[in-house]
Write a protein that holds these residues in place. Structure first.
Motif, PDB file in Angstrom:
ATOM      1  N   UNK A 148      53.348  41.887  45.876  1.00 41.90           N
ATOM      2  CA  UNK A 148      52.374  42.031  44.408  1.00 41.90           C
ATOM      3  C   UNK A 148      51.850  40.603  44.295  1.00 41.90           C
ATOM      4  N   UNK A 149      52.390  39.434  44.488  1.00 40.26           N
ATOM      5  CA  UNK A 149      51.566  38.496  44.449  1.00 40.26           C
ATOM      6  C   UNK A 149      50.073  38.339  45.188  1.00 40.26           C
ATOM      7  N   UNK A 150      50.381  38.818  46.319  1.00 40.36           N
ATOM      8  CA  UNK A 150      49.188  38.726  47.450  1.00 40.36           C
ATOM      9  C   UNK A 150      48.263  39.819  46.990  1.00 40.36           C
ATOM     10  N   UNK A 151      48.772  41.001  46.416  1.00 43.34           N
ATOM     11  CA  UNK A 151      47.659  41.929  45.855  1.00 43.34           C
ATOM     12  C   UNK A 151      46.993  41.356  44.680  1.00 43.34           C
ATOM     13  N   UNK A 152      47.593  40.554  43.890  1.00 45.07           N
ATOM     14  CA  UNK A 152      46.820  39.892  42.917  1.00 45.07           C
ATOM     15  C   UNK A 152      46.018  38.994  43.184  1.00 45.07           C
ATOM     16  N   UNK A 153      46.371  38.321  44.168  1.00 46.59           N
ATOM     17  CA  UNK A 153      45.217  37.226  44.679  1.00 46.59           C
ATOM     18  C   UNK A 153      44.117  37.851  45.425  1.00 46.59           C
ATOM     19  N   UNK A 154      44.414  39.130  46.049  1.00 48.10           N
ATOM     20  CA  UNK A 154      43.306  39.607  46.887  1.00 48.10           C
ATOM     21  C   UNK A 154      42.330  40.329  46.078  1.00 48.10           C
ATOM     22  N   UNK A 155      42.946  41.079  44.703  1.00 45.54           N
ATOM     23  CA  UNK A 155      42.140  41.720  43.884  1.00 45.54           C
ATOM     24  C   UNK A 155      41.695  40.898  42.692  1.00 45.54           C
ATOM     25  N   UNK A 156      41.696  39.502  42.849  1.00 46.03           N
ATOM     26  CA  UNK A 156      41.225  38.355  41.652  1.00 46.03           C
ATOM     27  C   UNK A 156      41.965  38.844  40.493  1.00 46.03           C
ATOM     28  N   UNK A 157      42.914  39.157  40.451  1.00 47.40           N
ATOM     29  CA  UNK A 157      43.710  39.638  38.967  1.00 47.40           C
ATOM     30  C   UNK A 157      43.004  40.958  38.424  1.00 47.40           C
ATOM     31  N   UNK A 186      47.135  43.912  33.163  1.00 40.85           N
ATOM     32  CA  UNK A 186      48.280  43.030  33.671  1.00 40.85           C
ATOM     33  C   UNK A 186      49.549  43.559  33.569  1.00 40.85           C
ATOM     34  N   UNK A 187      49.669  44.387  32.112  1.00 41.37           N
ATOM     35  CA  UNK A 187      50.849  45.071  31.745  1.00 41.37           C
ATOM     36  C   UNK A 187      50.968  46.348  32.541  1.00 41.37           C
ATOM     37  N   UNK A 188      49.840  46.953  33.017  1.00 41.10           N
ATOM     38  CA  UNK A 188      49.818  48.125  33.605  1.00 41.10           C
ATOM     39  C   UNK A 188      50.239  47.911  35.180  1.00 41.10           C
TER      40      UNK A 188
END
Length: 140
Positions: free
Chosen positions: A79-88, A95-97
């Motif tokens: 999930x952290x990798x996804x956040x970094x790749x998608x730029x948040x 963020x809540x979703x």
């Protein structure tokens, strides 16, 4: 660590918090002294230990608990990798979703359920005015 592993095999003659009280008191005193250290890392470690004291040493009262949070860290890694790749997500609602979806998806996976089928069924049921569906069985 050895005492915790031994306690998992059978109850110790003296409970672990009592058995290790002198060591814990010495460590706590060292942390309290370390809070005032001019060395930034010493200060940070002391503060961290004192802030999380109860959580860190909860394993002494409950030896069945894991000694580390490695499993939780591994579960969050993708999930952290996804956040970094998608730029948040750019918004608090986004963020809540993402957090809710991550929780539902990982819970379904850990229980052996199909997360997308559960989400599909839940959304359809809620749109139809039905109550929240229970987690589906493996075959659903």
């Amino acid at each position: 660590m050895a005492a915790v592993y031994a306690a998992r095999e059978g109850p110790p003659p003296v409970d672990l918090p009592t058995q290790h009280a002198p060591l814990l008191a010495a460590l706590r005193a060292a942390c309290e002294r370390g809070q005032g250290s001019v060395h930034q890392k010493t200060h940070a470690l002391a503060v961290e230990l004192l802030n999380d004291w109860e959580a860190i040493f909860q394993v002494l009262s409950h030896p069945e608990l894991p000694l580390t949070n490695n499993a939780a860290e591994r579960a969050l890694r993708h999930w952290v990798i996804l956040r970094k790749l998608s730029l948040g997500t750019r918004t608090a609602v986004g963020s809540r979703v993402v957090a809710l979806l991550a929780s539902v998806i990982d819970t379904c996976r850990q229980r052996g359920h199909a997360p997308w089928r559960y989400l599909e069924r839940t959304i359809a049921d809620r749109r139809a005015g039905l109550p929240l569906a229970p987690y589906p069985s493996r075959g659903d």
